[in-house]
Design a protein around this motif. Structure first.
Motif, PDB file in Angstrom:
ATOM      1  N   ALA A 282       0.827  -1.212   0.000  1.00  0.00           N
ATOM      2  CA  ALA A 282       0.000   0.000   0.000  1.00  0.00           C
ATOM      3  C   ALA A 282       0.862   1.263   0.000  1.00  0.00           C
TER       4      ALA A 282
ATOM      5  N   GLY B 234       3.690   3.642  -0.932  1.00  0.00           N
ATOM      6  CA  GLY B 234       4.554   3.726  -2.112  1.00  0.00           C
ATOM      7  C   GLY B 234       4.623   5.155  -2.600  1.00  0.00           C
ATOM      8  N   LEU B 235       4.890   5.281  -3.900  1.00  0.00           N
ATOM      9  CA  LEU B 235       4.955   6.625  -4.475  1.00  0.00           C
ATOM     10  C   LEU B 235       3.597   7.302  -4.378  1.00  0.00           C
ATOM     11  N   GLY B 236       2.553   6.487  -4.216  1.00  0.00           N
ATOM     12  CA  GLY B 236       1.219   7.038  -4.003  1.00  0.00           C
ATOM     13  C   GLY B 236       1.187   7.956  -2.785  1.00  0.00           C
TER      14      GLY B 236
ATOM     15  N   PHE C 198      -5.713   3.358  -5.914  1.00  0.00           N
ATOM     16  CA  PHE C 198      -4.289   3.243  -6.243  1.00  0.00           C
ATOM     17  C   PHE C 198      -3.484   3.038  -4.958  1.00  0.00           C
ATOM     18  N   LYS C 199      -3.845   3.820  -3.941  1.00  0.00           N
ATOM     19  CA  LYS C 199      -3.120   3.778  -2.680  1.00  0.00           C
ATOM     20  C   LYS C 199      -3.132   2.414  -2.039  1.00  0.00           C
TER      21      LYS C 199
ATOM     22  N   SER D  43      -3.718  -0.402  -3.399  1.00  0.00           N
ATOM     23  CA  SER D  43      -3.398  -1.464  -4.375  1.00  0.00           C
ATOM     24  C   SER D  43      -4.621  -2.346  -4.657  1.00  0.00           C
TER      25      SER D  43
ATOM     26  N   SER E 113       5.005  -5.857  -4.838  1.00  0.00           N
ATOM     27  CA  SER E 113       3.660  -6.437  -4.918  1.00  0.00           C
ATOM     28  C   SER E 113       3.121  -6.408  -6.340  1.00  0.00           C
ATOM     29  N   LEU E 114       3.559  -5.417  -7.122  1.00  0.00           N
ATOM     30  CA  LEU E 114       3.090  -5.361  -8.515  1.00  0.00           C
ATOM     31  C   LEU E 114       3.678  -6.504  -9.330  1.00  0.00           C
TER      32      LEU E 114
END
Ligand code: PFF
Length: 461
Positions: free
Chosen positions: A32, A34-36, A235-236, A238, A332-333
């Motif tokens: 969860a 990340g760059l977000g 997005f945040k 995931s 995770s992606l």
């Protein structure tokens, strides 16, 4: 079905998973955060008017994000399978739901294509800011960013390096790779972020930044603001593409799904707010504009931080923590296609990881070169590759995936089975199981359909 031995899609595989409840938590949080949090949350807050956007975002996380996170974890743990096979088998005789998993694999590849471009810039900025601090040269400027992002060999090299790094972690496995790395990285990230916060909050005039973030002017809430907040919550956390389903499949039976998901959503939100608290007090203390947009992290932050005492040091720390955050999310992606390929049975996990990384790099090259002279003129529906990948994943695939997941969990899976999964780790059904189920069944799908129609331009709010 608990195990995958009678699955037609492949032979039984001895499955790895998260070994401890704490490791399950840090890994999920690692996806969860990340760059977000560090890049997207501050810039969207800046362009959407500050605290009113933050308020809308908090509501979206609570009423859509959290229920959907629970739904994905339930389906994942119930099936103990990767995203494609989990949705293929979750409803008897309705194999077409596997499309959710396939769309998820596609979304993972598309997101990685542009995410690794930004992550590459972040890693480059770690090196550049540390070098600038060590040699005492001037701050990173607008020009430094333009020459990096608009270049070709340099950003590509960073991107390839970042992909190689996460491929190695993923190849190492779920417990030895993902769990171990995130258990170490998450506390480091939090420590660095708090250091940056203390520095920014002790600047004279920092209070204006704090009130920009926390004192909402509700007249700024428009349909567009709510939709941006809803999209960010997807997005945040995931969501909508099987990442959290895959991670759910690694959750130990001892993990209580609702409290774990609640802690993840809360901690992720706290990290976003802490990132905002590192950026906005400094923005206001030095009289900068909060609404710089996507370049806020790369142009405004180094400029602003350079003006404060020990600014060079804190710029380096800030980019180091952004790089750490990006790693957990990218792991995770890349796990989504890796788990699918390796559980099909014929490909070993490290090979599956390398194939996933290679495909992501291939599309990533297009995203990266579309920022510079080589491919900037190639447009699809008026957008360059970077923007197409971002739009197709975040605005199309994730919301469609989110609605489909809510339908499967709320309408196709027996309620009894769903609640039984939530009850694991307890002696009896806790009071909130039914409430969260109602949110998954009714509230989440309706709200998501609204974002989807709006992002496709079919509904104007
Ligand atoms: N949640 C990550 C972030 O906020 O940076 C991004 C992300 C990771 C999106 C994994 C989707 C995903 F499957």
């Amino acid at each position: 079905m608990k195990n995958n031995e009678n699955l037609s899609t492949g032979p039984a595989v001895q499955r790895d998973g998260f070994r401890s409840v704490l490791g399950a938590f840090t890994a999920t949080l690692g996806s969860a955060v990340g760059l977000g949090n560090i890049w997207k949350f501050p810039y969207l807050t800046g362009v959407n008017g500050g605290a009113a956007f933050v308020f809308a975002y908090l509501i979206c996380v609570a009423v859509v994000g959290l229920p959907l996170l629970v739904a994905e974890h339930v389906i994942g743990r119930r099936m103990r399978l990767n995203a494609v096979h989990a949705y293929e088998n979750v409803v008897p005789n309705e194999r077409a739901w596997s499309l959710i998993g396939f769309a998820g694999v596609l979304a993972a590849v598309l997101i990685m294509a542009f995410y690794t471009d930004i992550a590459g810039w972040v890693f480059a900025y770690v090196a550049k800011s540390v070098a600038a601090f060590a040699t005492g040269s001037g701050p990173l400027t607008k020009e430094s960013f333009a020459s990096l992002a608009g270049g070709s060999l340099e950003p590509l090299a960073w991107q390839a390096g970042v992909i190689a790094l996460v491929t190695v972690v993923i190849a190492a496995g779920v417990s030895r790779g993902i769990e171990k790395v995130t258990k170490f990285l998450m506390p480091v990230l939090l420590g660095l972020l708090i250091l940056c916060d203390i520095r920014a909050l002790s600047l004279p005039g920092a209070f204006k930044g704090v009130s920009f973030l926390f004192a909402p002017d509700f007249s700024k809430i428009t349909g567009g603001v709510i939709l941006a907040a809803l999209g960010l919550s997807f997005f945040k956390l995931s969501l909508g593409m099987g990442t959290m389903t895959t991670y759910g499949s690694y959750l130990p039976d001892g993990t209580r799904i609702v409290p774990n998901a609640t802690r993840v959503a809360l901690a992720d939100t706290v990290v976003s707010l802490l990132a905002g608290l590192a950026v906005f007090p400094a923005v206001f203390a030095f009289g900068f504009e909060p609404s710089a947009g996507p370049s806020l992290l790369f142009i405004s932050v180094p400029m602003i931080f350079s003006k404060m005492p020990l600014g060079g040091l804190f710029t380096s720390l800030f980019f180091i923590l952004a790089a750490i955050a990006a790693v957990g999310a990218m792991i995770s992606l890349i796990e989504v296609p890796t788990a699918w390929m390796s559980e099909k049975g014929r490909i070993k996990r490290p090979v599956a990881a390398v194939i996933s990384g290679a495909v992501m790099l291939l599309l990533g090259v297009l995203a990266t070169l579309s920022q510079g002279p080589i491919l900037s003129n190639v447009k699809i529906f008026g957008k360059n590759f970077f923007d197409v990948f971002d739009f197709a994943s975040s605005n199309v695939l994730l919301p469609i995936g989110g609605v489909a997941i809510a339908i499967v969990a709320g309408w196709r899976l027996a309620r009894k089975e769903f609640i039984a999964e939530l009850d694991k780790g307890y002696g009896k059904t806790p009071w909130y199981s039914k409430t969260i189920y109602a949110f998954i069944k009714f509230v989440a799908p309706v709200l998501i359909v609204v974002i989807l129609l709006n992002s496709l331009g079919l509904l104007k709010l």
